[in-house]
Design an enzyme around this catalytic site. Structure first.
Site, short mmCIF file in Angstrom:
data_model
loop_
_atom_site.label_atom_id
_atom_site.label_comp_id
_atom_site.label_asym_id
_atom_site.label_seq_id
_atom_site.Cartn_x
_atom_site.Cartn_y
_atom_site.Cartn_z
N CYS A 359 0.99 -1.26 0.03
CA CYS A 359 0.01 0.12 -0.08
C CYS A 359 1.01 1.29 -0.16
O CYS A 359 2.04 1.15 0.66
CB CYS A 359 -0.75 -0.13 1.36
SG CYS A 359 -2.20 -1.03 1.28
N GLU A 393 1.72 -3.67 -5.58
CA GLU A 393 0.43 -4.72 -5.51
C GLU A 393 -0.55 -4.39 -6.38
O GLU A 393 -1.12 -3.10 -6.32
CB GLU A 393 0.27 -5.09 -3.90
CG GLU A 393 -0.52 -6.09 -3.78
CD GLU A 393 -0.87 -6.14 -2.26
OE1 GLU A 393 0.25 -6.68 -1.66
OE2 GLU A 393 -1.85 -5.74 -1.95
N1 ACO Z 1 -4.79 14.06 -10.67
C1 ACO Z 1 -3.95 13.94 -11.69
N2 ACO Z 1 -2.84 13.38 -11.65
C2 ACO Z 1 -2.35 12.93 -10.47
C3 ACO Z 1 -3.18 13.04 -9.31
C4 ACO Z 1 -4.53 13.61 -9.49
N3 ACO Z 1 -5.21 13.95 -8.28
N4 ACO Z 1 -2.37 12.64 -8.45
C5 ACO Z 1 -1.18 12.03 -8.79
N5 ACO Z 1 -1.22 12.51 -10.28
C6 ACO Z 1 -0.12 12.06 -11.12
C7 ACO Z 1 0.61 13.36 -11.83
O1 ACO Z 1 0.81 12.96 -12.87
C8 ACO Z 1 1.60 13.52 -10.82
O2 ACO Z 1 2.73 14.17 -11.38
P1 ACO Z 1 2.66 15.87 -11.83
O3 ACO Z 1 2.05 16.47 -10.48
O4 ACO Z 1 3.96 16.25 -12.00
O5 ACO Z 1 1.28 15.97 -12.48
C9 ACO Z 1 2.09 12.17 -10.31
O6 ACO Z 1 1.03 11.51 -10.40
C10 ACO Z 1 2.76 12.41 -9.00
O7 ACO Z 1 2.15 13.02 -8.23
P2 ACO Z 1 2.69 13.25 -6.61
O8 ACO Z 1 2.26 14.62 -6.27
O9 ACO Z 1 4.03 12.80 -6.50
O10 ACO Z 1 1.81 12.14 -5.88
P3 ACO Z 1 1.07 12.37 -4.59
O11 ACO Z 1 2.00 12.92 -3.55
O12 ACO Z 1 -0.21 12.99 -4.64
O13 ACO Z 1 0.89 10.89 -4.35
C11 ACO Z 1 -0.72 8.81 -4.27
C12 ACO Z 1 0.09 9.72 -5.18
C13 ACO Z 1 0.04 8.07 -3.23
C14 ACO Z 1 -1.39 7.96 -5.09
C15 ACO Z 1 -2.01 9.76 -3.49
O14 ACO Z 1 -2.82 10.29 -4.61
C16 ACO Z 1 -2.52 8.90 -2.36
O15 ACO Z 1 -2.17 8.61 -1.26
N6 ACO Z 1 -3.86 8.54 -2.83
C17 ACO Z 1 -4.72 8.06 -1.81
C18 ACO Z 1 -4.18 6.54 -1.68
C19 ACO Z 1 -4.11 5.76 -2.85
O16 ACO Z 1 -4.75 5.73 -3.82
N7 ACO Z 1 -2.94 4.87 -3.02
C20 ACO Z 1 -2.35 4.28 -4.21
C21 ACO Z 1 -3.00 2.84 -4.11
S1 ACO Z 1 -2.39 1.71 -4.88
C22 ACO Z 1 -1.36 1.03 -4.16
O17 ACO Z 1 -1.48 0.97 -2.93
C23 ACO Z 1 -0.21 -0.30 -4.46
#
Ligand code: ACO
Ligand code: ZN
Length: 503
Positions: A359, A393
């Protein structure tokens, strides 16, 4: 206002009886017109509760992601318009335990006594009575199969740069009694066609990629969380003790992650709590962030508390109650008060499926600032040190997929531009090994970006001009990256019996 045909709609297509309702007769399963974002929208009533400020209805709105479900007061419901009554059979199916006609959930107001009880359990996630019995999380347990991905030819490919087309796409032991984790799996479907705009639109409107239908009925139980200097508004259900769902706000200590239903107990705790960073070894430090490695078995309570916290923002995954088989890599930012949690990923001590992340989460107050990229990069740097190829995962959430795709694309494009400069040939395996990515993930990324072509009997990888331009632009943002030379880490060795550190 509704989008395309794929959007989730409340209720089913079957005919329902319609009629006028009142706040007293409106029941679970009804579809009513409820105000949201300045308009009245169809919404299914999933639950009803009595609060200090009156009756509230939990609504799931047509064409909105489940994370936008909310409790609304009577004043936001249009009782002038007919409501659609639930089909009794369907209702029964949905919740066999619920007696027909019982419209108000029987939750009583938390008594002062019960709140105190919870306060006493502050250091432990589970009540004593739950030991050995399945935790609510186990209700989320679904299939747990490895996502087999279809293979493609992995021959040597020549590289063409700038081709037209394509789309951008101090370690204290905290071991308590044994119980049952964090993270699980389902089979991943073939990757959908990659369209960034559509995917972003999907974020607003659709559910998670692989939503367990049984989970849809799950109601967000915590509405507000005070966490350090931030107020968080949870997206999803998290199995905190039931009495906490009666609170308007819960308080979580940002260092030890213990939780409180009332401010007084929380304040008392804060006076006593001495933790100033996650309870593990600091394995990385630069000017920007630190990473701590925490063993779920040694820091069981802390890790369970972390899972509870993260479940509020993670919907698509099964969360297990047993944290023992996992390591937690927690990223923090430092200031004079301590190391504040920004995000984390968990990782199985031994993953039969080769996953390097179970996760992953960036706490909402830090999202979209590049921290997710750092977490993902860190997970791959660990895989490089292990000499393994890793993959997250499955299933990935919508946000997880976007973030991984972005990371994979950037890494692959940078690597290929280097190959191109040196006029070197490359292979899918070569890319995979260098980046510690699986060949499947490399191939999917190449396909999604339309970078693979078959031309005159030869497999080629092309880098469309548009992608190069985009990469230049994103590089100009000058984001922080992990400096691998600063990682102080050796792959931990675990004894088979205990899956804890092999001292
Ligand atoms: N909308 C569009 N693109 C997005 C978004 C969004 N809301 N969030 C991330 N991205 C993409 C973009 O391309 C972004 O790059 P950019 O800002 O240069 O455009 C890129 O992802 C990386 O963004 P970060 O700012 O580094 O990512 P963030 O710190 O927001 O973390 C994460 C991403 C961990 C998925 C976060 O959204 C989160 O915690 N979500 C809730 C929990 C979740 O869904 N976790 C993933 C589950 S899958 C697993 O656990 C294996
Ligand atoms: Zn604390």
């Amino acid at each position: 206002m509704s989008g395309g045909s794929k959007q989730p709609e409340v209720g089913s297509n079957e005919q329902r009886q319609k009629g006028k309702a009142t706040p007293d007769t409106l029941m679970i399963g009804c579809i009513a017109m409820v105000q949201k974002d300045g308009a009245y929208r169809r919404a299914e009533i999933l639950s009803i509760r009595e609060t200090k400020s009156g009756r509230q209805f939990y609504c799931n709105f047509d064409n909105f992601n489940k994370r936008l479900d909310e409790w609304v007061p009577v004043s936001r419901i249009d009782f002038e318009q007919d409501v659609e009554w639930p089909n009794p059979d369907k209702d029964k199916l949905k919740d066999p335990k619920k007696k027909a006609g019982s419209s108000v959930s029987k939750k009583s107001q938390p008594s002062k006594k019960s709140q105190k009880k919870v306060g006493k359990r502050e250091q432990s996630v589970v009540s004593e009575g739950q030991a050995g019995t399945p935790h609510p999380w186990t209700e989320f347990v679904e299939g747990q199969k490895k996502g087999k991905v279809d293979g493609d030819e992995k021959g040597v490919a020549s590289l063409e740069v700038g081709a037209k087309g394509g789309q951008a796409g101090p370690d204290e032991m905290d071991v308590d009694e044994d119980e049952t984790p964090a993270g699980a799996a389902k089979k991943e479907k073939a990757p959908p066609a990659f369209n960034r705009e559509q995917e972003i639109e999907k974020l607003r409107t659709s559910g998670s990629m692989t939503q367990n239908p049984a989970e849809i009925a799950r109601i967000r139980n915590i509405s507000k969380v005070e966490f350090g200097q931030y107020t968080l508004f949870p997206w999803y259900f998290s199995p905190y003790p039931e009495v906490f769902s009666q609170e308007d706000c819960i308080y979580i200590c940002e260092f030890c992650l213990s939780y409180y239903g009332d401010f007084k107990s929380f304040r008392r705790h804060r006076m006593k709590c001495t933790l100033q960073h996650p309870p593990g070894n600091e394995i990385y430090r630069d000017d920007y962030v630190s990473f701590f490695e925490i063993d779920g078995k040694r820091q069981r309570t802390w890790c369970r508390n972390l899972c509870l916290l993260s479940k509020m923002f993670l919907d698509h995954k099964t969360l297990y109650y047993d944290v023992d088989p996992f390591l937690f890599y927690v990223m923090t930012r430092r200031d004079e008060k301590g190391c504040h949690i920004v995000g984390y990923f968990s990782k199985e001590k031994e993953s039969a499926d080769g996953y390097n992340v179970a996760c992953i989460l960036t706490l909402p107050q830090y999202q979209r600032k590049g921290y997710g990229r750092l977490l993902i990069q860190f997970s791959y740097e660990l895989s490089k040190i292990e000499g393994k190829m890793g993959s997250p995962e499955k299933p990935l959430s919508d946000l997880g997929l976007l973030s991984y795709r972005q990371y994979w694309s950037e890494q692959i494009i940078d690597l290929l531009l280097g190959y191109a400069e040196r006029d070197e040939k490359c292979t899918i395996e070569g890319i995979a090994t260098t980046l510690a990515m699986t060949t499947q993930d490399v191939e999917h990324t190449l396909q999604a970006l339309k970078m693979q072509v078959y031309h005159k009997g030869e497999h080629k990888i092309v880098i469309p001009e548009k992608l190069i331009e985009q990469r230049e632009k994103s590089r100009a943002k000058q984001r922080h990256v992990i400096d691998p030379s600063k990682i102080q880490w050796k792959p931990p060795v675990f004894t088979a019996a205990s899956r804890t550190w092999g001292w």
